[in-house]
Design a protein around this motif. Sequence first.
Motif, short mmCIF file in Angstrom:
data_model
loop_
_atom_site.label_atom_id
_atom_site.label_comp_id
_atom_site.label_asym_id
_atom_site.label_seq_id
_atom_site.Cartn_x
_atom_site.Cartn_y
_atom_site.Cartn_z
N GLU A 81 0.83 -1.21 0.00
CA GLU A 81 0.00 0.00 0.00
C GLU A 81 0.87 1.26 0.00
N GLN A 82 1.96 1.22 0.75
CA GLN A 82 2.84 2.38 0.82
C GLN A 82 3.56 2.63 -0.49
N HIS A 83 3.79 1.59 -1.27
CA HIS A 83 4.55 1.72 -2.52
C HIS A 83 3.70 1.64 -3.78
N LEU A 84 2.39 1.57 -3.61
CA LEU A 84 1.50 1.39 -4.76
C LEU A 84 1.68 2.46 -5.82
N GLN A 85 1.96 3.68 -5.44
CA GLN A 85 2.09 4.76 -6.42
C GLN A 85 3.53 4.95 -6.92
N ASN A 88 8.05 2.02 -9.69
CA ASN A 88 8.57 0.65 -9.78
C ASN A 88 7.65 -0.39 -9.15
N PHE A 89 6.48 0.03 -8.67
CA PHE A 89 5.54 -0.95 -8.12
C PHE A 89 5.14 -1.91 -9.24
N GLY A 90 5.15 -3.21 -8.94
CA GLY A 90 4.79 -4.20 -9.95
C GLY A 90 5.95 -4.65 -10.80
N GLU A 107 -2.55 -11.47 -6.03
CA GLU A 107 -1.62 -11.34 -4.92
C GLU A 107 -0.94 -9.97 -5.02
N PRO A 108 -1.66 -8.92 -4.60
CA PRO A 108 -1.18 -7.55 -4.82
C PRO A 108 0.12 -7.20 -4.09
N GLN A 109 0.48 -7.98 -3.10
CA GLN A 109 1.73 -7.70 -2.38
C GLN A 109 2.93 -8.41 -3.00
N SER A 110 2.73 -9.01 -4.18
CA SER A 110 3.81 -9.74 -4.86
C SER A 110 5.00 -8.84 -5.13
N LEU A 111 6.16 -9.34 -4.79
CA LEU A 111 7.41 -8.64 -5.08
C LEU A 111 8.13 -9.24 -6.28
N ARG A 112 7.69 -10.46 -6.66
CA ARG A 112 8.38 -11.20 -7.71
C ARG A 112 7.39 -11.71 -8.76
#
Length: 124
Positions: A81-85, A88-90, A107-112
């Motif tokens: 949520e903090q990095h959504l905007q 580099n999100f996604g 899985e919206p919190q996916s980092l990979r």
Amino acid sequence: MQHTHLSTEQRHRIGQALQARRLALQRDLAQHNNGLSRVDHAQEALAQGSDDFPQNAGEREVDMALTDMDVQELAAITRAEQHLQDVNFGICVDCAQTIPFERLCVEPQSLRCVACASNFERKL
């Protein structure tokens, strides 16, 4: 390098998915803990007496394990949520390829990306 593979609408949908998952996790945490902290759980177990302690120990362990998993996921959701905007999100943290929008919806919190997530999990 700036990535803008997600539209404003897509980011909004991912934000909604994050919020929905946050609410579900918060409900789960309240249910697992019955509103009690670990200390409160321990005190409750001691107060119940030694006859019930062995029978309830397994249930308490499962509740604590589920709570730990939920807390970890909640932290990942907060980070997302903090990095959504962020531009580099996604973007996969390992290979720098874009994570498909469909994966981020699930899985919206996916980092990979899926391939890197599989490799990462095999190493654990």
